[in-house]
Write a protein that holds these residues in place. Sequence first.
Motif, PDB file in Angstrom:
ATOM      1  N   PHE A  89       0.821  -1.206   0.000  1.00  0.00           N
ATOM      2  CA  PHE A  89       0.000   0.000   0.000  1.00  0.00           C
ATOM      3  C   PHE A  89       0.859   1.261   0.000  1.00  0.00           C
ATOM      4  O   PHE A  89       2.077   1.217   0.189  1.00  0.00           O
ATOM      5  CB  PHE A  89      -0.919   0.018   1.224  1.00  0.00           C
ATOM      6  CG  PHE A  89      -1.880  -1.134   1.280  1.00  0.00           C
ATOM      7  CD1 PHE A  89      -3.125  -1.048   0.681  1.00  0.00           C
ATOM      8  CD2 PHE A  89      -1.538  -2.303   1.941  1.00  0.00           C
ATOM      9  CE1 PHE A  89      -4.021  -2.102   0.740  1.00  0.00           C
ATOM     10  CE2 PHE A  89      -2.423  -3.363   2.008  1.00  0.00           C
ATOM     11  CZ  PHE A  89      -3.670  -3.270   1.397  1.00  0.00           C
ATOM     12  N   GLN A  90       0.185   2.390  -0.183  1.00  0.00           N
ATOM     13  CA  GLN A  90       0.856   3.686  -0.123  1.00  0.00           C
ATOM     14  C   GLN A  90       1.474   3.898   1.259  1.00  0.00           C
ATOM     15  O   GLN A  90       2.610   4.326   1.388  1.00  0.00           O
ATOM     16  CB  GLN A  90      -0.144   4.795  -0.427  1.00  0.00           C
ATOM     17  CG  GLN A  90       0.418   6.199  -0.291  1.00  0.00           C
ATOM     18  CD  GLN A  90      -0.615   7.257  -0.613  1.00  0.00           C
ATOM     19  OE1 GLN A  90      -1.590   7.009  -1.307  1.00  0.00           O
ATOM     20  NE2 GLN A  90      -0.412   8.447  -0.092  1.00  0.00           N
ATOM     21  N   SER A  91       0.704   3.595   2.298  1.00  0.00           N
ATOM     22  CA  SER A  91       1.251   3.623   3.660  1.00  0.00           C
ATOM     23  C   SER A  91       1.989   2.307   3.883  1.00  0.00           C
ATOM     24  O   SER A  91       1.552   1.259   3.419  1.00  0.00           O
ATOM     25  CB  SER A  91       0.124   3.775   4.681  1.00  0.00           C
ATOM     26  OG  SER A  91      -0.806   2.717   4.548  1.00  0.00           O
ATOM     27  N   TYR A  92       3.086   2.363   4.590  1.00  0.00           N
ATOM     28  CA  TYR A  92       3.958   1.186   4.677  1.00  0.00           C
ATOM     29  C   TYR A  92       3.327   0.055   5.470  1.00  0.00           C
ATOM     30  O   TYR A  92       3.610  -1.118   5.226  1.00  0.00           O
ATOM     31  CB  TYR A  92       5.300   1.597   5.298  1.00  0.00           C
ATOM     32  CG  TYR A  92       5.833   2.897   4.750  1.00  0.00           C
ATOM     33  CD1 TYR A  92       5.947   3.099   3.382  1.00  0.00           C
ATOM     34  CD2 TYR A  92       6.174   3.946   5.598  1.00  0.00           C
ATOM     35  CE1 TYR A  92       6.415   4.299   2.872  1.00  0.00           C
ATOM     36  CE2 TYR A  92       6.641   5.145   5.104  1.00  0.00           C
ATOM     37  CZ  TYR A  92       6.756   5.323   3.733  1.00  0.00           C
ATOM     38  OH  TYR A  92       7.198   6.518   3.238  1.00  0.00           O
ATOM     39  N   SER A  93       2.474   0.383   6.442  1.00  0.00           N
ATOM     40  CA  SER A  93       1.721  -0.609   7.214  1.00  0.00           C
ATOM     41  C   SER A  93       2.632  -1.637   7.882  1.00  0.00           C
ATOM     42  O   SER A  93       2.307  -2.822   7.955  1.00  0.00           O
ATOM     43  CB  SER A  93       0.707  -1.332   6.301  1.00  0.00           C
ATOM     44  OG  SER A  93      -0.195  -0.417   5.733  1.00  0.00           O
ATOM     45  N   SER A 140      10.752   2.733  13.030  1.00  0.00           N
ATOM     46  CA  SER A 140      11.061   4.117  13.405  1.00  0.00           C
ATOM     47  C   SER A 140      12.516   4.483  13.150  1.00  0.00           C
ATOM     48  O   SER A 140      12.875   5.665  13.126  1.00  0.00           O
ATOM     49  CB  SER A 140      10.730   4.350  14.880  1.00  0.00           C
ATOM     50  OG  SER A 140      11.510   3.496  15.708  1.00  0.00           O
ATOM     51  N   GLY A 144      11.686   6.521   4.962  1.00  0.00           N
ATOM     52  CA  GLY A 144      10.476   6.124   4.244  1.00  0.00           C
ATOM     53  C   GLY A 144      10.768   5.137   3.133  1.00  0.00           C
ATOM     54  O   GLY A 144      10.050   4.142   2.960  1.00  0.00           O
ATOM     55  N   GLN A 147      11.507   1.763   4.656  1.00  0.00           N
ATOM     56  CA  GLN A 147      10.288   1.109   5.139  1.00  0.00           C
ATOM     57  C   GLN A 147       9.498   0.507   3.983  1.00  0.00           C
ATOM     58  O   GLN A 147       8.946  -0.596   4.096  1.00  0.00           O
ATOM     59  CB  GLN A 147       9.423   2.118   5.898  1.00  0.00           C
ATOM     60  CG  GLN A 147       9.996   2.547   7.232  1.00  0.00           C
ATOM     61  CD  GLN A 147       9.067   3.475   7.975  1.00  0.00           C
ATOM     62  OE1 GLN A 147       7.944   3.109   8.319  1.00  0.00           O
ATOM     63  NE2 GLN A 147       9.524   4.693   8.222  1.00  0.00           N
ATOM     64  N   GLN A 148       9.450   1.209   2.860  1.00  0.00           N
ATOM     65  CA  GLN A 148       8.703   0.662   1.726  1.00  0.00           C
ATOM     66  C   GLN A 148       9.410  -0.563   1.141  1.00  0.00           C
ATOM     67  O   GLN A 148       8.760  -1.488   0.659  1.00  0.00           O
ATOM     68  CB  GLN A 148       8.496   1.735   0.656  1.00  0.00           C
ATOM     69  CG  GLN A 148       7.412   1.412  -0.365  1.00  0.00           C
ATOM     70  CD  GLN A 148       6.030   1.224   0.244  1.00  0.00           C
ATOM     71  OE1 GLN A 148       5.803   0.272   1.002  1.00  0.00           O
ATOM     72  NE2 GLN A 148       5.112   2.101  -0.098  1.00  0.00           N
ATOM     73  N   ALA A 171       4.076   8.491  -1.340  1.00  0.00           N
ATOM     74  CA  ALA A 171       4.395   9.176  -0.087  1.00  0.00           C
ATOM     75  C   ALA A 171       5.873   9.513   0.037  1.00  0.00           C
ATOM     76  O   ALA A 171       6.293  10.100   1.043  1.00  0.00           O
ATOM     77  CB  ALA A 171       3.968   8.309   1.100  1.00  0.00           C
TER      78      ALA A 171
END
Length: 350
Positions: A89-93, A140, A144, A147-148, A171
């Motif tokens: 997804f767009q958000s890494y979740s 954390s 970004g 994370q992706q 993102a």
Amino acid sequence: MTVLINEKAASISLTGITRSYGAVRAVDGLDLEIASGELISLLGPSGCGKTTALRIIAGLEQTDSGTVVVGGKDITRTPANKRDMSMVFQSYSLFPHLSAADNVAFGLRLRGVKPAVRRRRAIELLELVSLDHHADRYPSELSGGQQQRVALARALAVEPKVLLLDEPLSALDAKVRIQLRDEIRTLQRRLGITTVFVTHDQEEALSMSDRIAVMSNGRLEQCGSPAEIYSRPATPFVAEFIGSMNHVPGIADGATVTVSGSRLPLSVPGSGAVTVLIRPEAVRLTDDPNGNTTITTISFRGPVTRVIGRLDDGTPITADLPSVQAASFAEGGRVHVTYAEEPVLTKAAD
């Protein structure tokens, strides 16, 4: 590096897919064939139906009508968790309390894979996305883009038949986005996994895809290779959505159109007053004090320079020229505009 080739990649066939939300027809009779191992992009503006189509493939949305066939099997009513697909997804979740390796191994843990085996596979997948040295870091502690990459590795860990990407780069900042899209394409080719990529970014679609399916108002406008979509758009919508386009008045007469004194072949025959769609790179400029255009702006863009002018009838015109050629022009100068003798599309006169 250990390369884990996916041997389960499957074809996808969408036939007559429709999905409505009240009075809104989000997907309207979509027919699409996706070959095994292909990366196809669903491209279009917001609200065109591309994400709904992806969610229907995933089983996260049900069709009102039509069928979804994967690997020759009708899965239209198969639950999402039984479809053997992974989605990014767009958000890494990512799970914030799990390390990168544990995030990647999460799906394997749900499948009962032994700890030592899933740890080994997680490290292999992280190596594949160049993050094995960050295996024990938490989300954390990652950027970004990192994370992706972890989210992508997690999706691949369970060896799905199909990989679904829902605007996974939107993102990220521009530099990371370009880097990661190249990495995703390289990885997809290496693994040979069937991939459906949803994006509204035409540059992403053109650079990554085997084929692009351009959608508008729930319908498929055109599906073809990036070169076909760009060079031979089937409809005015596709022509205007992909890349830049000049809108120049002309008179159509059967198989040709007269525009700015030039006669060009038409992709679709017509007659009468029309607006002619012409790419900036198809515009030709010649120094001529008695020409039909005045140059208003010159914008240097490295190897290409954008020259903007105004035809004598007031129509703005944009030309993308090799910078070496454009160096001979000056703002305020007069030029004569002609066009490459290539088939053009038209739409109703403005």
